[in-house]
Design an enzyme around this catalytic site. Structure first.
Site, PDB file in Angstrom:
ATOM      1  N   ASN A   1       0.733  -1.161   0.194  1.00 28.92           N
ATOM      2  CA  ASN A   1       0.006  -0.171  -0.006  1.00 28.92           C
ATOM      3  C   ASN A   1       0.928   1.251   0.123  1.00 28.92           C
ATOM      4  O   ASN A   1       1.651   1.599   1.001  1.00 28.92           O
ATOM      5  CB  ASN A   1      -0.955  -0.031   1.253  1.00 28.92           C
ATOM      6  CG  ASN A   1      -1.651   1.274   1.247  1.00 28.92           C
ATOM      7  OD1 ASN A   1      -1.608   1.953   0.472  1.00 28.92           O
ATOM      8  ND2 ASN A   1      -2.131   1.390   2.605  1.00 28.92           N
ATOM      9  N   TRP A   2       1.092   1.729  -1.125  1.00 30.71           N
ATOM     10  CA  TRP A   2       1.819   3.064  -1.391  1.00 30.71           C
ATOM     11  C   TRP A   2       1.243   4.364  -0.611  1.00 30.71           C
ATOM     12  O   TRP A   2       1.958   5.289  -0.645  1.00 30.71           O
ATOM     13  CB  TRP A   2       1.960   3.345  -2.760  1.00 30.71           C
ATOM     14  CG  TRP A   2       3.217   2.564  -3.296  1.00 30.71           C
ATOM     15  CD1 TRP A   2       4.035   1.518  -2.589  1.00 30.71           C
ATOM     16  CD2 TRP A   2       4.169   2.823  -4.666  1.00 30.71           C
ATOM     17  NE1 TRP A   2       4.840   1.153  -3.352  1.00 30.71           N
ATOM     18  CE2 TRP A   2       5.080   1.721  -4.595  1.00 30.71           C
ATOM     19  CE3 TRP A   2       3.854   3.509  -5.608  1.00 30.71           C
ATOM     20  CZ2 TRP A   2       5.993   1.601  -5.781  1.00 30.71           C
ATOM     21  CZ3 TRP A   2       4.771   3.568  -6.608  1.00 30.71           C
ATOM     22  CH2 TRP A   2       5.684   2.569  -6.639  1.00 30.71           C
ATOM     23  N   LYS A   3       0.168   4.306  -0.013  1.00 32.87           N
ATOM     24  CA  LYS A   3      -0.396   5.714   0.438  1.00 32.87           C
ATOM     25  C   LYS A   3      -0.415   6.603  -0.574  1.00 32.87           C
ATOM     26  O   LYS A   3      -0.406   6.775  -1.803  1.00 32.87           O
ATOM     27  CB  LYS A   3      -0.022   5.562   1.978  1.00 32.87           C
ATOM     28  CG  LYS A   3      -0.178   4.401   2.973  1.00 32.87           C
ATOM     29  CD  LYS A   3       0.079   4.424   4.199  1.00 32.87           C
ATOM     30  CE  LYS A   3       0.117   3.212   4.836  1.00 32.87           C
ATOM     31  NZ  LYS A   3       0.020   3.155   6.239  1.00 32.87           N
TER      32      LYS A   3
ATOM     33  N   HIS B   1      -9.638   1.216   4.865  1.00 29.52           N
ATOM     34  CA  HIS B   1      -8.372   1.418   5.535  1.00 29.52           C
ATOM     35  C   HIS B   1      -8.488   2.254   6.748  1.00 29.52           C
ATOM     36  O   HIS B   1      -9.302   3.173   6.435  1.00 29.52           O
ATOM     37  CB  HIS B   1      -6.840   1.724   4.589  1.00 29.52           C
ATOM     38  CG  HIS B   1      -5.940   1.677   5.256  1.00 29.52           C
ATOM     39  ND1 HIS B   1      -5.343   2.752   5.985  1.00 29.52           N
ATOM     40  CD2 HIS B   1      -4.806   0.835   4.975  1.00 29.52           C
ATOM     41  CE1 HIS B   1      -4.061   2.236   6.245  1.00 29.52           C
ATOM     42  NE2 HIS B   1      -3.825   1.249   5.713  1.00 29.52           N
TER      43      HIS B   1
ATOM     44  N   GLU C   1      -6.748   4.609   7.675  1.00 25.18           N
ATOM     45  CA  GLU C   1      -6.572   6.121   7.556  1.00 25.18           C
ATOM     46  C   GLU C   1      -7.610   6.619   6.573  1.00 25.18           C
ATOM     47  O   GLU C   1      -7.925   7.748   6.874  1.00 25.18           O
ATOM     48  CB  GLU C   1      -5.108   6.088   6.534  1.00 25.18           C
ATOM     49  CG  GLU C   1      -3.773   5.915   7.591  1.00 25.18           C
ATOM     50  CD  GLU C   1      -2.736   5.500   6.849  1.00 25.18           C
ATOM     51  OE1 GLU C   1      -2.490   5.542   5.851  1.00 25.18           O
ATOM     52  OE2 GLU C   1      -1.835   4.932   7.521  1.00 25.18           O
TER      53      GLU C   1
ATOM     54  N   GLU D   1      -5.816  -4.963  10.362  1.00 20.50           N
ATOM     55  CA  GLU D   1      -4.367  -4.120  10.450  1.00 20.50           C
ATOM     56  C   GLU D   1      -4.770  -3.501  12.030  1.00 20.50           C
ATOM     57  O   GLU D   1      -5.511  -2.654  12.072  1.00 20.50           O
ATOM     58  CB  GLU D   1      -4.489  -3.035   9.519  1.00 20.50           C
ATOM     59  CG  GLU D   1      -4.342  -3.493   8.190  1.00 20.50           C
ATOM     60  CD  GLU D   1      -3.512  -2.533   7.366  1.00 20.50           C
ATOM     61  OE1 GLU D   1      -2.374  -2.826   6.664  1.00 20.50           O
ATOM     62  OE2 GLU D   1      -4.125  -1.484   7.151  1.00 20.50           O
TER      63      GLU D   1
ATOM     64  N   GLY E   1       2.429   1.920  10.662  1.00 20.69           N
ATOM     65  CA  GLY E   1       3.431   2.970  10.630  1.00 20.69           C
ATOM     66  C   GLY E   1       4.380   3.338  11.863  1.00 20.69           C
ATOM     67  O   GLY E   1       5.053   4.391  11.935  1.00 20.69           O
TER      68      GLY E   1
ATOM     69  N   SER F   1       3.729  -2.582  10.309  1.00 14.08           N
ATOM     70  CA  SER F   1       4.969  -2.848  10.444  1.00 14.08           C
ATOM     71  C   SER F   1       5.690  -4.022  10.017  1.00 14.08           C
ATOM     72  O   SER F   1       6.398  -4.548  10.656  1.00 14.08           O
ATOM     73  CB  SER F   1       5.170  -2.636  12.041  1.00 14.08           C
ATOM     74  OG  SER F   1       4.758  -1.275  12.545  1.00 14.08           O
TER      75      SER F   1
ATOM     76  N   GLY G   1       2.851  -1.353   4.390  1.00 10.38           N
ATOM     77  CA  GLY G   1       2.912   0.184   3.919  1.00 10.38           C
ATOM     78  C   GLY G   1       4.353   0.592   3.623  1.00 10.38           C
ATOM     79  O   GLY G   1       4.924   0.386   2.370  1.00 10.38           O
ATOM     80  N   GLY G   2       5.183   1.084   4.452  1.00  7.51           N
ATOM     81  CA  GLY G   2       6.381   1.578   4.337  1.00  7.51           C
ATOM     82  C   GLY G   2       7.353   1.001   3.661  1.00  7.51           C
ATOM     83  O   GLY G   2       8.145   1.455   2.828  1.00  7.51           O
TER      84      GLY G   2
HETATM   85  P1  13P Z   1       3.160  -0.079   7.580  1.00  7.83           P
HETATM   86  O1  13P Z   1       3.369  -1.207   7.000  1.00  7.83           O
HETATM   87  O2  13P Z   1       3.749   1.218   7.172  1.00  7.83           O
HETATM   88  O3  13P Z   1       2.945  -0.084   9.227  1.00  7.83           O
HETATM   89  O4  13P Z   1       1.676   0.190   7.281  1.00  7.83           O
HETATM   90  C1  13P Z   1       0.789  -0.552   7.149  1.00  7.83           C
HETATM   91  C2  13P Z   1      -0.562  -0.341   6.302  1.00  7.83           C
HETATM   92  O5  13P Z   1      -1.319   0.718   6.873  1.00  7.83           O
HETATM   93  C3  13P Z   1      -0.671  -1.068   5.173  1.00  7.83           C
HETATM   94  O6  13P Z   1      -1.980  -0.598   4.695  1.00  7.83           O
END
Ligand code: 13P
Length: 236
Positions: free
Chosen positions: A7-9, A86, A88, A156, A162, A198, A219-220
């Site tokens: 997920n590149w956000k 999600h 966010e 999640e 994150g 994470s 994510g990251g």
């Molecule tokens: P991180 O892997 O950066 O914790 O993010 C997880 C996420 O929100 C994937 O959708």
């Protein structure tokens, strides 16, 4: 078959995505499904190795909703999947589970594979209602038109996303078993369940081998090839 989803956000570019898809396609194996969830402007067709998806779709079908993007429009780009719910986007758009179910319903109606995200906040966890929140999340965010195996759940934990912290193996196993039991009770027991928060090349092997974990949502660590490719290598 294990699923590795990135997920590149709100990061990346079309060039960066082309580069990532090329690199990932070279290392992906047959028993892996790789998915990349990118901003709307980068959506395009993927290939046999990499599915490309959006990070959300509208809860409306069409019409006067300035700035919104419908499931049909996402499918029209060649993308084949979407995240919904999600944490966010739940926060930013004040989505309830019912809103998330509407988004997932439109995704399914338009041939997009939805990943429906659920998870508990820090406060919910600390006050002992984390499991209840997750069970309600699954029961209420899965739409009526969902078929067994025709969508994906991502667990999640919102307190870990994150932040470089992960639940213990036992905590992940417990929550995934609760989600599996809930899905079985709903007649949707074949649905894959991803873990997300994470995930790194260092912890992915342990996480992916936990019972009822069908894959990971990252994510990251999905943004750069030097982080993402080793994750794929470590799952293969
Ligand atoms: P991180 O892997 O950066 O914790 O993010 C997880 C996420 O929100 C994937 O959708």
């Amino acid at each position: 078959m294990k699923i590795i989803a990135g997920n590149w956000k709100m990061n990346g570019s079309r060039t960066a995505l082309d580069d990532m898809v090329d690199s990932v396609s070279r290392v992906a194996g047959n028993d892996l499904r790789i998915m990349m969830f990118v901003p709307y402007t980068m959506l395009r067709t993927g290939n046999d190795m990499v599915m490309i998806g959006a990070q959300n779709v509208s809860k409306f079908d069409t019409g006067a909703h300035t700035g919104d993007v419908s499931a049909a429009m996402v499918r029209d780009t060649g993308a084949v999947a979407t995240l919904v719910g999600h944490s966010e986007t739940r926060d930013a758009l004040h989505d309830t589970n019912a809103d998330v179910a509407l988004r997932a319903m439109h995704a399914i109606d338009n041939d997009l594979l939805p990943i429906i995200c659920v998870g508990e906040t820090d406060i919910e966890r600390k006050t002992g209602i984390g499991e209840k929140v997750v069970v309600h999340g699954v029961r209420e965010s899965v739409p009526k038109n969902a078929k067994n195996g025709g969508f994906i759940i991502a667990y999640e934990p919102r307190w870990a996303i994150g932040r470089g912290i992960t639940p213990t193996t036992q905590e992940i196993a417990d929550m995934h078993r609760i989600i599996r039991d809930t899905l079985i009770d709903m007649g949707l027991g074949d649905t894959p369940i991803l873990y997300g928060a994470s995930v790194t090349a260092q912890n992915v092997r342990e996480i992916i081998n936990i019972k009822n974990v069908s894959g990971v949502l990252i994510g990251g660590a999905s943004l750069k090839k030097q982080d993402f490719i080793p994750i794929i290598e470590n799952v293969k």
